[in-house]
Write an enzyme that holds these catalytic residues in place. Structure first.
Site, PDB file in Angstrom:
ATOM      1  N   THR A 238     109.759 -49.691  72.254  1.00  0.00           N
ATOM      2  CA  THR A 238     108.836 -50.284  73.224  1.00  0.00           C
ATOM      3  C   THR A 238     107.450 -49.657  73.074  1.00  0.00           C
ATOM      4  O   THR A 238     107.326 -48.430  72.980  1.00  0.00           O
ATOM      5  CB  THR A 238     109.380 -50.081  74.658  1.00  0.00           C
ATOM      6  OG1 THR A 238     110.675 -50.655  74.703  1.00  0.00           O
ATOM      7  CG2 THR A 238     108.481 -50.742  75.693  1.00  0.00           C
ATOM      8  N   CYS A 323      98.306 -26.908  62.036  1.00  0.00           N
ATOM      9  CA  CYS A 323      99.719 -26.997  61.662  1.00  0.00           C
ATOM     10  C   CYS A 323     100.209 -25.722  60.991  1.00  0.00           C
ATOM     11  O   CYS A 323     101.398 -25.456  60.948  1.00  0.00           O
ATOM     12  CB  CYS A 323      99.942 -28.167  60.716  1.00  0.00           C
ATOM     13  SG  CYS A 323      99.579 -29.707  61.519  1.00  0.00           S
TER      14      CYS A 323
HETATM   15  N1  PLP Z   1      96.689 -36.045  58.463  1.00  0.00           N
HETATM   16  C1  PLP Z   1      95.663 -35.205  58.616  1.00  0.00           C
HETATM   17  C2  PLP Z   1      94.632 -35.109  57.536  1.00  0.00           C
HETATM   18  C3  PLP Z   1      95.558 -34.414  59.771  1.00  0.00           C
HETATM   19  O1  PLP Z   1      94.529 -33.567  59.906  1.00  0.00           O
HETATM   20  C4  PLP Z   1      96.560 -34.533  60.757  1.00  0.00           C
HETATM   21  C5  PLP Z   1      96.513 -33.673  61.961  1.00  0.00           C
HETATM   22  O2  PLP Z   1      95.915 -32.627  61.980  1.00  0.00           O
HETATM   23  C6  PLP Z   1      97.607 -35.443  60.561  1.00  0.00           C
HETATM   24  C7  PLP Z   1      97.648 -36.179  59.406  1.00  0.00           C
HETATM   25  C8  PLP Z   1      98.698 -35.605  61.571  1.00  0.00           C
HETATM   26  O3  PLP Z   1      98.270 -36.365  62.668  1.00  0.00           O
HETATM   27  P1  PLP Z   1      99.103 -36.283  64.043  1.00  0.00           P
HETATM   28  O4  PLP Z   1      98.794 -34.961  64.648  1.00  0.00           O
HETATM   29  O5  PLP Z   1      98.593 -37.438  64.846  1.00  0.00           O
HETATM   30  O6  PLP Z   1     100.527 -36.437  63.682  1.00  0.00           O
END
Ligand code: PLP
Length: 377
Positions: A238, A323
């Site tokens: 959804t 990350c």
């Molecule tokens: N791709 C890039 C280049 C990013 O910098 C990020 C997040 O930092 C992502 C993908 C992932 O995005 P999301 O946090 O919306 O999953």
């Protein structure tokens, strides 16, 4: 007052996005698949947001599919493309500086037997045209290259990929992770050669947990999620109507992209200049990088120690990408930075809400940090 210079990790939702999400939850909470009026109203909100996102990309409305985030868009694009084309070849071409949502998906595909070529930046810090042409052959089924690198701001040569695919008579689809480019660089999809493109809401002042995938008309990829067939069968589940509406509102609230790029360039150049003049800061991002991202090092001082010192002064930056949670950045190493430079790296990332005053305060706090903290090495 807080000085937020970590906009490539996430951005503060703008008031337009917040209001749209609240309004949707209070007054427009129907299920878009329902056949009654409440469902119809929710569906209309989703379609309005889809049109806004499509217009912002110079794409057609039916080429935009909402997802939960950039990570989901990347997974859907890559796995979907490979599953659709695996009878035509086994090779995938990507780069060694992609976001983990691409790199870890590639590793899964390697485990399944696909051959993945990881292009690396050369000594001058660019992915060379020659390497791209050598990597793409007629058995290549996917080329996945990010638009802008999230740690260095490096703008990648996507247009070369398009030419390499054509020159090799390759069946490859071209996927682009545009999470750091969208809303900051003019991204025009018509006739770009890009087949699939991922974006994420929380990098452009929409909430976390909403993204979109562009799938060019005529391109068919296998869906990643199966279920009730929402999003024309591409993304069952959804729809997140409040956040879809918020994404639409955030996109609508974006300033003129070219004008904002010029303003951010001025701010970025100013920041570069004052940091270089300080004598203790080294700049890692090249001058032709996306100005929204400025990677620096303060040799002798660990990134995390600096980050927390700045935090104590209400200034927020990032050490590597969000990350990597404190691990030394693989991206900076791939760009050939020495261990000292990687260990002392900070990423400053701007939004349209930052000013030169923020840069001045950052410099003052960094000066205080190097005068107060003991060198770590
Ligand atoms: N791709 C890039 C280049 C990013 O910098 C990020 C997040 O930092 C992502 C993908 C992932 O995005 P999301 O946090 O919306 O999953």
């Amino acid at each position: 007052m807080e000085i937020y210079l970590d906009n490539s990790s996430t951005t503060k939702p703008c008031s337009e996005a917040v209001n749209a999400a609240i309004l949707s939850m209070k007054e427009n909470w129907g299920n878009p698949s329902s056949l009654h009026r409440l469902g119809f109203n929710a569906d209309r909100a989703v379609e309005e947001a889809r049109q806004i996102v499509a217009d912002s990309l110079f794409a057609d409305k039916n080429e935009i599919f909402f997802t939960s985030c950039g990570t989901e868009s990347n997974n859907t694009a890559i796995i979907g493309a490979v599953n659709s084309l695996k009878k035509r070849g086994n090779r995938i071409v990507t780069t060694s500086i992609e976001h983990p949502s691409v790199l870890n998906t590639m590793r899964r595909l390697e485990d399944e037997g696909f051959e993945v070529i990881y292009l690396k930046p050369d000594q001058s810090g660019v992915i060379s045209e020659n390497d791209i042409f050598e990597a793409v052959n007629n058995k290549t089924i996917l080329v996945s290259m990010m638009y802008v690198n999230n740690e260095m701001g490096y703008i990648l040569p996507l247009e070369v990929c398009k030419r390499a695919i054509k020159a090799a008579s390759s069946p490859a689809l071209l996927h682009c992770d545009a999470v750091q480019a969208y809303g900051k660089l003019p991204v025009k999809l018509k006739n770009s050669g890009i087949d699939l493109l991922s974006i994420s809401g929380h990098k452009i002042h929409a909430p976390k947990g909403i993204g979109a995938l562009y799938i060019r008309n005529g391109v068919h990829i296998k869906p990643y999620l199966s279920g009730g067939g929402q999003e024309k069968g591409m993304r069952s589940g959804t729809e997140n109507v409040p956040f879809i509406s918020a994404l639409g509102a955030a996109v609508k609230a974006l300033p003129d992209i070219k004008k904002q790029l010029e303003k951010t360039k001025e701010l970025s150049e100013y920041t570069r200049e004052i940091l270089i003049k300080s004598g203790f800061v080294k700049i890692n991002s090249k001058t032709d990088a996306l100005p929204y991202i400025l990677n620096i090092s303060v040799p002798g001082y660990r990134s995390e120690t600096l980050l927390h010192f700045l935090e104590s002064r209400d200034i927020f930056v990032s050490s590597g990408s969000a990350c990597s949670k404190g691990k030394g950045s693989y991206v900076l190493s791939e760009f050939g930075l020495s261990k000292d430079m990687v260990d002392s790296a900070l990423r400053i990332s701007f939004s349209r809400f930052n000013t030169k005053d923020d840069a001045d305060k950052l410099l003052l706090a960094l000066k205080e940090a190097v005068n107060t903290l003991r060198r770590s090495y």
